[in-house]
Write an enzyme that holds these catalytic residues in place. Sequence first.
Site, PDB file in Angstrom:
ATOM      1  N   THR A 145     -37.198  -5.559  15.054  1.00 16.31           N
ATOM      2  CA  THR A 145     -35.880  -5.942  14.541  1.00 16.31           C
ATOM      3  C   THR A 145     -35.885  -7.367  14.010  1.00 16.31           C
ATOM      4  OG1 THR A 145     -34.922  -4.614  16.278  1.00 16.31           O
ATOM      5  CG2 THR A 145     -33.479  -6.273  15.293  1.00 16.31           C
ATOM      6  N   ARG A 173     -29.990   8.296  17.284  1.00 18.33           N
ATOM      7  CA  ARG A 173     -30.323   7.312  18.335  1.00 18.33           C
ATOM      8  C   ARG A 173     -29.934   5.895  17.865  1.00 18.33           C
ATOM      9  NH1 ARG A 173     -33.726   2.523  18.531  1.00 18.33           N
ATOM     10  NH2 ARG A 173     -34.512   2.273  20.630  1.00 18.33           N
ATOM     11  N   ASP A 176     -30.563  -1.343  20.898  1.00 19.87           N
ATOM     12  CA  ASP A 176     -29.807  -2.520  21.349  1.00 19.87           C
ATOM     13  C   ASP A 176     -29.245  -3.342  20.194  1.00 19.87           C
ATOM     14  OD1 ASP A 176     -32.659  -3.067  20.814  1.00 19.87           O
ATOM     15  OD2 ASP A 176     -32.044  -5.143  21.115  1.00 19.87           O
ATOM     16  N   GLY A 199     -35.160  -1.084  22.668  1.00 20.71           N
ATOM     17  CA  GLY A 199     -33.710  -1.140  22.834  1.00 20.71           C
ATOM     18  C   GLY A 199     -33.218  -0.496  24.110  1.00 20.71           C
TER      19      GLY A 199
END
Length: 300
Positions: A145, A173, A176, A199
């Site tokens: 990320t 899905r 986080d 996550g």
Amino acid sequence: MWGIIATWVMAKDGIDKASKLLNDNSSCKEALLAAIKDVEDNPDFWSVGYGGLPNEDKEVECDAAYMNGDNLKVGCVGAIKDIANPIEVAEHLSHEDLNNFLTGDGAKKYAIEKGFMERDMLTQKAINAYEEKKKFSKPYRGHDTIGCIALDSNNSMCAGTSTSGLFMKRKGRIGDSPLIGSGYYADSLIGGAAATGLGEDIMKKCMSYEIVRLMSEGYSPQKACEKALLSYSTKLKGDCSLIAMNNKGEFGAATNIDDFSFVVATQNLKPTIYRVSRITDHSELYLPDEKWLSDLLAHI
Ligand code: GLY
């Protein structure tokens, strides 16, 4: 003082652009959007935006979030498809009083209504990777990320994230990255933090909020990242890397993996790539050597 920090070397070009904006007195929002959009638009990065690796149904579903540290308002999108810049949609949602977190078709409908650009986010390179990886029984990997914290010269702060999430994730899905307090948090009176990694684990301990909470108790960004990560390691085993910046432009990072990196710039520091050593009782920040950088760029 201004400053900006973002996860992974992929953020370097974006941080270059964002630091120029901050130096010219642009807002933290403008700088953060420029940094994250640069990564979203680059098809060479497998884990964010255009060219991101798809889910098990061969669709690129993206998550993104934006938090305004002055008023703590957030905007979030989860599993949004075929919108070029999910971070822009998230930032737009942060101005709404209700319905700040939209997912799937609802997020896309909102983005189109508000005039955000549509784009087929699946590239041939990502399809090839999908076809190759699905031959393996455990193809799950890749969740790098971009998380970013920005501080402007008016002492405002913001945080943002963008990701195509876990490669081969189930349709729908959400990790986080769009969850407030887990993938990101910013409070202009204290500082901000962001996380990258697994996550499903990061959200269990609301890692970014925990770092900002520790900074509010007087911990430096570095100590806050280390303390949050050490508390995580007793119960959780997934990859987790953390960055933080406080409202003085001081920064820190910690990781439980071998090859975490981040990029940072402040009024007193030109855009700089750091590597971070895996945590024992603390993590060291150090400058990468030329070989490491050229190997990495060749790999990308
Ligand atoms: N940290 C990104 C994800 O798990 O989707």
